[in-house]
Design an enzyme around this catalytic site. Structure first.
Site, mmCIF file in Angstrom:
data_model
loop_
_atom_site.group_PDB
_atom_site.id
_atom_site.type_symbol
_atom_site.label_atom_id
_atom_site.label_comp_id
_atom_site.label_asym_id
_atom_site.label_seq_id
_atom_site.Cartn_x
_atom_site.Cartn_y
_atom_site.Cartn_z
ATOM 1 C CB SER A 13 -0.983 -0.007 1.170
ATOM 2 O OG SER A 13 -0.306 0.087 2.394
ATOM 3 C CG ASN A 108 12.387 1.312 6.774
ATOM 4 O OD1 ASN A 108 11.662 0.642 6.021
ATOM 5 N ND2 ASN A 108 12.404 1.104 8.080
ATOM 6 C CG HIS A 110 9.551 1.732 12.183
ATOM 7 N ND1 HIS A 110 9.825 0.380 12.099
ATOM 8 C CD2 HIS A 110 9.142 1.959 13.446
ATOM 9 C CE1 HIS A 110 9.586 -0.174 13.277
ATOM 10 N NE2 HIS A 110 9.170 0.754 14.114
ATOM 11 C CG ASP A 151 13.716 0.312 12.574
ATOM 12 O OD1 ASP A 151 13.682 0.360 11.339
ATOM 13 O OD2 ASP A 151 13.059 -0.496 13.244
HETATM 14 C C1 GRF Z 1 3.865 -0.662 6.873
HETATM 15 O O1 GRF Z 1 3.243 -0.489 8.110
HETATM 16 C C2 GRF Z 1 5.323 -0.305 6.976
HETATM 17 O O2 GRF Z 1 5.572 0.751 7.833
HETATM 18 C C3 GRF Z 1 5.885 -1.569 7.551
HETATM 19 O O3 GRF Z 1 5.190 -2.611 6.905
HETATM 20 C C4 GRF Z 1 3.903 -2.137 6.477
HETATM 21 C C5 GRF Z 1 3.857 -2.366 4.996
HETATM 22 O O4 GRF Z 1 2.649 -2.053 4.410
HETATM 23 N N1 GRF Z 1 7.331 -1.586 7.442
HETATM 24 P P1 GRF Z 1 2.500 -2.076 2.815
HETATM 25 O O5 GRF Z 1 3.138 -3.351 2.273
HETATM 26 O O6 GRF Z 1 3.135 -0.841 2.267
HETATM 27 O O7 GRF Z 1 1.004 -2.096 2.594
#
Ligand code: GRF
Length: 196
Positions: A13, A108, A110, A151
Site C-alpha cells: 500500500s 525506510n 516505520h 531503524d
Molecule cells: C507498513 O506499516 C510499513 O511501515 C511496515 O510494513 C507495512 C507495509 O505495508 N514496514 P505495505 O506493504 O506498504 O502495505
C-alpha cells in the site's frame, strides 16, 4: 528526475501511495524504475505490474541462503544505480554491503515514533501490539535514512497518530498506515527537489 527502486515484501500500500502521488502530479520528478520483492506472493508485485513497472523477485527460497540473496540484490541495485532506494514494507534487514554502498540513498518507513517501538523484533503488527500494551496514547510513523543499524538512521519526517480507546493492533495499524501513505511520498518529493 529522481530514479527510484522500491523494495517490498507484502501488500504494497505504501508503493501504491507513491504511484498515486506520481499519477496525480504530486511527485512530478520521480520515476519508479524497478520494484523488487523479497516474496513472490507479495500483492505489491501486482500493483507494480498493473502500472507497467518492471518487477523482480529476489526470494530467499530461490537462493542457498540470505547471503547469496543479498549478493543478488546488491548486484541488481549496482546495475540499476538508482538515485534513491525506498524500503516500503520490506521485511528483510539490509546487509552492510548494501547500506555501505548507498549512503543516504536508502530510506525506510516505520510504523512508530522512532526511537520508540523500533529495532530488532519490532515489525508489522508487533509494533502496534507493543504500543497498546505499553498504554501509549500516541503512536505515529517515521521516515528515516537507513544506516548499518536497525531503524537507527537519521529521521527525515515523523508524524504523530492518536491511539484511541478500544483500539486493536489492527485498527491502530490502519490509522498509522494512512499517515505512512502521506509522509512517504512527501519525503520522496523533498528529496527529488534536492537532486534537481
Ligand atoms: C507498513 O506499516 C510499513 O511501515 C511496515 O510494513 C507495512 C507495509 O505495508 N514496514 P505495505 O506493504 O506498504 O502495505
Amino acid at each position: 528526475m529522481l530514479r527510484i527502486a522500491v523494495l517490498v515484501s507484502g501488500g504494497g500500500s505504501n508503493l501504491q501511495a507513491i504511484l498515486d502521488a506520481i499519477d496525480s502530479g504530486k511527485l512530478d520528478s520521480v520515476r519508479v524504475e524497478l520494484v523488487i520483492s523479497s516474496n513472490r506472493e507479495a500483492y505489491a508485485l501486482k500493483r507494480a505490474e498493473s502500472r507497467g513497472i518492471p518487477t523482480m523477485v529476489i526470494d530467499a527460497h530461490d537462493w542457498p541462503g540470505p547471503r547469496e540473496r543479498d549478493d543478488k540484490l546488491l548486484e541488481v541495485l549496482n546495475e540499476l544505480n538508482p538515485d534513491l532506494i525506498v524500503l516500503a514494507g520490506y521485511m528483510k534487514i539490509l546487509p552492510e554491503s548494501i547500506v555501505g554502498r548507498f549512503p543516504r540513498k536508502i530510506i525506510n518507513i516505520h510504523p512508530s515514533l522512532i526511537p520508540q517501538f523500533c529495532g530488532e523484533g519490532f515489525y508489522g503488527m508487533r509494533v502496534h501490539r507493543a504500543v497498546l500494551e505499553a498504554g501509549e496514547t500516541t503512536s505515529g510513523a517515521t521516515v528515516h535514512y537507513v544506516d548499518e543499524g536497525v531503524d537507527t538512521g537519521e529521521v527525515l519526517l515523523q508524524e504523530q497518530v492518536p491511539v484511541l480507546k478500544g483500539d486493536t493492533p489492527e485498527s491502530l495499524a490502519a490509522r498509522v498506515l494512512e499517515t505512512e501513505h502521506r509522509i512517504l511520498p512527501e519525503v520522496i518529493n523533498r528529496l527529488s527537489r534536492e537532486v534537481k
